[in-house]
Design a protein around this motif. Structure first.
Motif, PDB file in Angstrom:
ATOM      1  N   CYS A   8     -12.894  44.410  -5.083  1.00  0.00           N
ATOM      2  CA  CYS A   8     -14.075  44.008  -5.850  1.00  0.00           C
ATOM      3  C   CYS A   8     -13.902  44.270  -7.340  1.00  0.00           C
ATOM      4  O   CYS A   8     -14.542  43.632  -8.155  1.00  0.00           O
ATOM      5  CB  CYS A   8     -15.315  44.761  -5.354  1.00  0.00           C
ATOM      6  SG  CYS A   8     -16.326  43.792  -4.220  1.00  0.00           S
ATOM      7  N   CYS A  17     -18.973  46.763  -8.923  1.00  0.00           N
ATOM      8  CA  CYS A  17     -18.563  47.328  -7.648  1.00  0.00           C
ATOM      9  C   CYS A  17     -17.111  47.804  -7.705  1.00  0.00           C
ATOM     10  O   CYS A  17     -16.256  47.148  -8.292  1.00  0.00           O
ATOM     11  CB  CYS A  17     -18.727  46.245  -6.592  1.00  0.00           C
ATOM     12  SG  CYS A  17     -18.391  46.786  -4.942  1.00  0.00           S
ATOM     13  N   HIS A  35     -19.677  42.463   3.168  1.00  0.00           N
ATOM     14  CA  HIS A  35     -19.939  43.224   1.950  1.00  0.00           C
ATOM     15  C   HIS A  35     -20.510  42.317   0.854  1.00  0.00           C
ATOM     16  O   HIS A  35     -21.463  42.682   0.170  1.00  0.00           O
ATOM     17  CB  HIS A  35     -18.644  43.897   1.477  1.00  0.00           C
ATOM     18  CG  HIS A  35     -18.757  44.455   0.103  1.00  0.00           C
ATOM     19  ND1 HIS A  35     -19.455  45.608  -0.191  1.00  0.00           N
ATOM     20  CD2 HIS A  35     -18.273  44.008  -1.084  1.00  0.00           C
ATOM     21  CE1 HIS A  35     -19.391  45.843  -1.490  1.00  0.00           C
ATOM     22  NE2 HIS A  35     -18.681  44.885  -2.056  1.00  0.00           N
ATOM     23  N   HIS A  40     -23.624  41.791  -2.843  1.00  0.00           N
ATOM     24  CA  HIS A  40     -23.507  40.877  -3.974  1.00  0.00           C
ATOM     25  C   HIS A  40     -24.359  39.618  -3.845  1.00  0.00           C
ATOM     26  O   HIS A  40     -24.268  38.734  -4.682  1.00  0.00           O
ATOM     27  CB  HIS A  40     -22.042  40.497  -4.183  1.00  0.00           C
ATOM     28  CG  HIS A  40     -21.185  41.683  -4.526  1.00  0.00           C
ATOM     29  ND1 HIS A  40     -21.341  42.399  -5.696  1.00  0.00           N
ATOM     30  CD2 HIS A  40     -20.194  42.294  -3.846  1.00  0.00           C
ATOM     31  CE1 HIS A  40     -20.463  43.390  -5.718  1.00  0.00           C
ATOM     32  NE2 HIS A  40     -19.752  43.356  -4.600  1.00  0.00           N
TER      33      HIS A  40
END
Ligand SMILES: [Zn+2]
Length: 74
Positions: A8, A17, A35, A40
């Motif tokens: 990230c 991140c 994730h 996000h």
């Protein structure tokens, strides 16, 4: 194929991140898609998985140093 990495830190994000996910390709794509949706605000779609797959790097590219962030493609 060896393990791959989704990092990230490589991409611009509002949360800056710092997560790095390393594993077998399918594991990484799955975890990174979850994730990306969770943190996000992406929609967890097959398209997102393909975009993530396209950005994977070899796990040997891992660096503990900071990276210059670029926009997430797509
Ligand atoms: Zn992230």
């Amino acid at each position: 194929m060896g393990r791959v990495m989704a990092d990230c830190r490589r991409f611009e994000s509002e949360s800056r991140c710092s997560l790095t996910i390393i594993g077998e390709e399918d594991e990484v794509v799955r975890a990174a898609a979850q994730h990306a949706a969770d943190v996000h605000g992406h929609e967890n779609t097959p398209d997102l998985a393909e975009q993530i797959r396209a950005t994977l790097e070899p796990a040997t590219s891992y660096t503990p140093n900071e990276r210059v962030a670029e926009p997430f493609p797509g």
